[in-house]
Design a protein around this motif. Structure first.
Motif, PDB file in Angstrom:
ATOM      1  N   VAL A   1       0.842  -1.190   0.000  1.00  0.00           N
ATOM      2  CA  VAL A   1       0.000   0.000   0.000  1.00  0.00           C
ATOM      3  C   VAL A   1       0.878   1.240   0.000  1.00  0.00           C
ATOM      4  N   PRO A   2       0.574   2.253  -0.824  1.00  0.00           N
ATOM      5  CA  PRO A   2       1.380   3.474  -0.809  1.00  0.00           C
ATOM      6  C   PRO A   2       1.519   4.056   0.591  1.00  0.00           C
ATOM      7  N   ILE A   3       2.666   4.663   0.883  1.00  0.00           N
ATOM      8  CA  ILE A   3       2.947   5.205   2.209  1.00  0.00           C
ATOM      9  C   ILE A   3       1.988   6.354   2.506  1.00  0.00           C
ATOM     10  N   ARG A   4       1.173   6.211   3.554  1.00  0.00           N
ATOM     11  CA  ARG A   4       0.105   7.158   3.847  1.00  0.00           C
ATOM     12  C   ARG A   4       0.650   8.548   4.160  1.00  0.00           C
ATOM     13  N   ALA A   5       1.782   8.621   4.871  1.00  0.00           N
ATOM     14  CA  ALA A   5       2.318   9.927   5.245  1.00  0.00           C
ATOM     15  C   ALA A   5       2.677  10.749   4.017  1.00  0.00           C
ATOM     16  N   VAL A   6       3.213  10.080   2.985  1.00  0.00           N
ATOM     17  CA  VAL A   6       3.565  10.789   1.758  1.00  0.00           C
ATOM     18  C   VAL A   6       2.299  11.257   1.048  1.00  0.00           C
ATOM     19  N   SER A   7       1.301  10.381   0.962  1.00  0.00           N
ATOM     20  CA  SER A   7       0.035  10.746   0.312  1.00  0.00           C
ATOM     21  C   SER A   7      -0.612  11.927   1.014  1.00  0.00           C
ATOM     22  N   ARG A   8      -0.581  11.912   2.352  1.00  0.00           N
ATOM     23  CA  ARG A   8      -1.188  13.006   3.109  1.00  0.00           C
ATOM     24  C   ARG A   8      -0.412  14.308   2.932  1.00  0.00           C
ATOM     25  N   ALA A   9       0.909  14.220   2.890  1.00  0.00           N
ATOM     26  CA  ALA A   9       1.715  15.430   2.701  1.00  0.00           C
ATOM     27  C   ALA A   9       1.427  16.062   1.339  1.00  0.00           C
ATOM     28  N   ILE A  10       1.287  15.228   0.319  1.00  0.00           N
ATOM     29  CA  ILE A  10       0.952  15.740  -1.007  1.00  0.00           C
ATOM     30  C   ILE A  10      -0.422  16.398  -0.988  1.00  0.00           C
ATOM     31  N   ALA A  11      -1.388  15.747  -0.325  1.00  0.00           N
ATOM     32  CA  ALA A  11      -2.739  16.307  -0.248  1.00  0.00           C
ATOM     33  C   ALA A  11      -2.742  17.666   0.450  1.00  0.00           C
ATOM     34  N   VAL A  12      -1.956  17.803   1.508  1.00  0.00           N
ATOM     35  CA  VAL A  12      -1.875  19.073   2.232  1.00  0.00           C
ATOM     36  C   VAL A  12      -1.246  20.152   1.357  1.00  0.00           C
ATOM     37  N   LEU A  13      -0.159  19.808   0.677  1.00  0.00           N
ATOM     38  CA  LEU A  13       0.504  20.790  -0.183  1.00  0.00           C
ATOM     39  C   LEU A  13      -0.407  21.215  -1.327  1.00  0.00           C
ATOM     40  N   GLN A  14      -1.145  20.273  -1.910  1.00  0.00           N
ATOM     41  CA  GLN A  14      -2.085  20.615  -2.975  1.00  0.00           C
ATOM     42  C   GLN A  14      -3.209  21.511  -2.454  1.00  0.00           C
ATOM     43  N   ALA A  15      -3.681  21.238  -1.238  1.00  0.00           N
ATOM     44  CA  ALA A  15      -4.747  22.063  -0.658  1.00  0.00           C
ATOM     45  C   ALA A  15      -4.278  23.500  -0.460  1.00  0.00           C
TER      46      ALA A  15
END
Length: 268
Positions: A9-23
Motif C-alpha cells: 500500500v502506498p505510504i500514507r504519510a507521503v500521500s497526506r503530505a501531497i494532499a496538504v501541499l495541494q490544498a
C-alpha cells in the motif's frame, strides 16, 4: 519500483503530505482548519505536515496571522517537467472565442495523478466569474466535471488503475467511486458526451459554481477536457447542458483540429 509498505500500500504519510501541499496551493492562502478540510487529512496530522513543509521550505506562514501559503521553493517540484505548450497554444484562441460567444469562462484541464489541473483559462476575460484561476490550480478528480469526463473517456486500463488508487485515498466521494466501479456513471457520461458537476466543493468559492465538461483528444490520446464554469444560481444543470453542449463540442473539435495541424515535436 515505487516505495510501498510491507502490504503493498502506498505510504500514507507521503500521500497526506501531497494532499496538504495541494490544498494550500489550491487555496493560495489558508488557515489550518481550512487546510485540513480541503486535504481530507485529520487536523492534528495536517498541523504536523504543515510544520514539516515549512521546515522544508515548501510552505511559509504569513506575517501577523496563522495563515499558510506556498513558498517560492515549491516551484522546484516542477523542474524537469515537460509542459503542455503545444496543447495550450493551440487551444488558446478557441478558448477566447468561446468566452466571447457565451460570456462564461472556460478552461483547458489535464489530469495529474488523481487531480485535474488547469492549464489555461479565460477567467480573466469575463466578469462572469468569482475568481481568476491560473495555470496550476488543481481539483480532486471525483469532485469536478473535468475529472468525471476524464475518468469516463479514459481507456479502461487507465480508468481501473485510477479507481484502484482512489480506493486507498482519504476524503473522496465514495458514492461517485462506486458508480465508476460498476461502470454506470462512465457509460452515461460517454452516452451524453459531457459531464456536469453541481456546486463544485473544492473551488476558491466552494458551492457557488457548477461546471460542464467535454473531452479533448489529440489523435487517439485523451489529452484532457474543455470545461465551462457557471454560477450555481444562474441556471439548472439541464438548462446548462442544452445551452452550452453544442458550443463546447464545436470548440473541442476545433481545438483538436488545431493540434492535428501542429507537429508533436513542437510540444515543450
Amino acid at each position: 519500483m515505487l516505495d510501498q509498505d510491507s502490504n503493498g500500500v502506498p505510504i500514507r504519510a507521503v500521500s497526506r503530505a501531497i494532499a496538504v501541499l495541494q490544498a494550500i496551493n489550491r487555496a493560495g492562502s489558508a488557515n489550518m482548519t481550512t487546510i485540513a478540510q480541503l486535504s481530507g487529512v485529520p487536523y492534528p496530522t495536517a498541523c504536523r505536515l504543515v510544520e514539516t513543509l515549512i521546515h522544508e521550505g515548501m510552505v511559509e506562514r504569513e506575517t501577523g496571522r496563522k495563515y499558510y501559503r506556498p513558498a517560492a521553493l515549491v516551484q522546484t517540484l516542477s523542474h524537469g517537467f515537460q509542459g503542455y505548450s503545444r496543447w495550450v497554444s493551440g487551444a488558446r484562441p478557441h478558448l477566447e472565442a468561446l468566452t466571447r460567444e457565451i460570456l462564461w469562462p472556460v478552461s483547458f484541464v489535464t489530469r495529474v495523478g488523481h487531480a485535474m489541473v488547469v492549464r489555461d483559462s479565460t477567467h480573466s476575460l469575463t466578469s462572469l466569474t468569482f475568481n481568476h484561476y491560473h495555470p496550476g490550480f488543481s481539483l480532486p478528480i471525483l469532485t469536478c466535471a473535468s475529472g468525471l469526463v476524464y475518468l469516463s473517456f479514459a481507456p479502461p486500463e487507465e480508468r481501473q488503475i485510477l479507481i484502484d488508487g482512489l480506493k486507498l485515498a482519504e476524503g473522496i466521494d465514495r458514492e461517485a467511486l462506486v458508480m465508476f466501479e460498476n461502470d454506470y456513471l462512465p457509460q452515461k457520461i460517454r452516452s451524453d458526451g459531457f459531464a456536469i458537476h453541481v456546486r463544485n466543493p473544492h473551488t476558491l468559492n466552494p458551492g457557488k459554481t457548477s461546471s460542464i465538461s467535454v473531452p479533448l483528444f489529440d489523435g487517439e490520446l485523451l489529452a484532457g477536457t474543455l470545461t465551462l464554469v457557471f454560477f450555481s444560481t444562474a441556471m439548472r444543470p439541464g438548462d446548462a447542458a442544452r445551452q452550452f453542449f453544442a458550443s463546447l463540442s464545436r470548440t473541442a473539435r476545433a481545438i483538436e483540429d488545431s493540434w492535428g495541424r501542429t507537429p508533436v515535436a513542437a510540444n515543450g
